[in-house]
Design a protein around this motif. Structure first.
Motif, PDB file in Angstrom:
ATOM      1  N   ILE A 110       1.212  -1.228  -0.024  1.00  0.00           N
ATOM      2  CA  ILE A 110      -0.242  -0.085   0.265  1.00  0.00           C
ATOM      3  C   ILE A 110       0.762   1.749   0.154  1.00  0.00           C
ATOM      4  N   HIS A 134      -1.340  -1.220  -4.596  1.00  0.00           N
ATOM      5  CA  HIS A 134      -2.493  -1.199  -4.100  1.00  0.00           C
ATOM      6  C   HIS A 134      -2.532  -1.300  -2.375  1.00  0.00           C
ATOM      7  N   ASP A 135      -4.166  -1.572  -1.624  1.00  0.00           N
ATOM      8  CA  ASP A 135      -4.525  -2.113  -0.800  1.00  0.00           C
ATOM      9  C   ASP A 135      -5.117  -3.325  -0.961  1.00  0.00           C
TER      10      ASP A 135
END
Length: 225
Positions: A110, A134-135
């Motif tokens: 993240i 990304h999460d």
């Protein structure tokens, strides 16, 4: 006394250059792609938290993961997805091991600040390693076609079953957690291996084990969701 003080100050000032020279020498001696990458990281990113990333506990847990992965699922993979990949140390360790044949190792984190460090550490393997920011809850796992998903930080996931439900059924996984409840960032520790096995509820279990550390025990399961 004055000479000693000035000498100590010089040694403190020069530690980074000395560390770079030492690691570069070890790279030449061992031929290790990991150590070569580490020398490049030291040179380019002097503020990177390498003391944590490469401390004996972190390295020990990743060696354990690598060994048990090979014993359980072999070493040939088309696409491995690693969640919370940070500096990409685990991929570097696997690429440095001739038993593994990995077409693509994707490290997802993240934090966008870690991507360049991870890419530098794994630069030797070229396009076989990539980072994405990304999460982990927003990743579309169904489109990635991963034949293995790794998450070694399950203690940081508030609802582990909910995250596992995002993975396509039949996906192979390697998961780690621990019982280090006193660490404030660990929001979902487990008290035992049995509790971790129950929490993950894998449809097939290829491996389950514990690794005793100084302040906590690390738990790992390898299998299929």
């Amino acid at each position: 006394m004055m000479k000693t003080t000035r000498s100590n100050e010089a040694n403190t000032t020069d530690w980074h250059e000395s560390a770079f020279d030492i690691i570069r020498g070890l790279s030449a001696y061992t031929g290790s792609s990991l150590i070569e990458g580490l020398a490049k990281v030291i040179a380019k990113y002097p503020d990177a938290d390498l003391g944590t990333a490469f401390n004996h506990k972190q390295v020990g847990s990743k060696i354990w993961a690598r060994e048990k992965l090979f014993e359980s699922l072999g070493g040939k993979f088309k696409h491995i997805v690693l969640l919370g990949g940070w500096y990409g140390v685990l991929p570097a360790m696997c690429f440095d091991d001739s038993r593994f044949d990995i077409d693509l190792f994707e490290s997802i984190d993240i934090d966008p600040a870690v991507a360049e460090i991870a890419e530098t550490l794994n630069a030797k393997v070229g396009e076989r390693f990539r980072t994405t920011t990304h999460d982990m809850y927003t990743v579309d796992y169904s489109t990635r076609g991963a034949d293995l998903v790794i998450n070694t930080s399950c203690e940081h996931i508030a609802d582990l079953p909910a995250w596992l439900a995002l993975l396509p059924r039949g996906t192979k996984v390697l998961l780690q957690s621990n019982d280090y409840f006193s660490e404030p960032t660990h929001i979902n520790c487990v008290p035992s291996l049995e509790a971790f096995k129950e929490q993950t509820s894998l449809s097939h279990l290829a491996f389950a084990g514990s690794l005793k550390m100084k302040k906590y025990t690390r738990f790992m399961v390898i299998g299929t969701v």
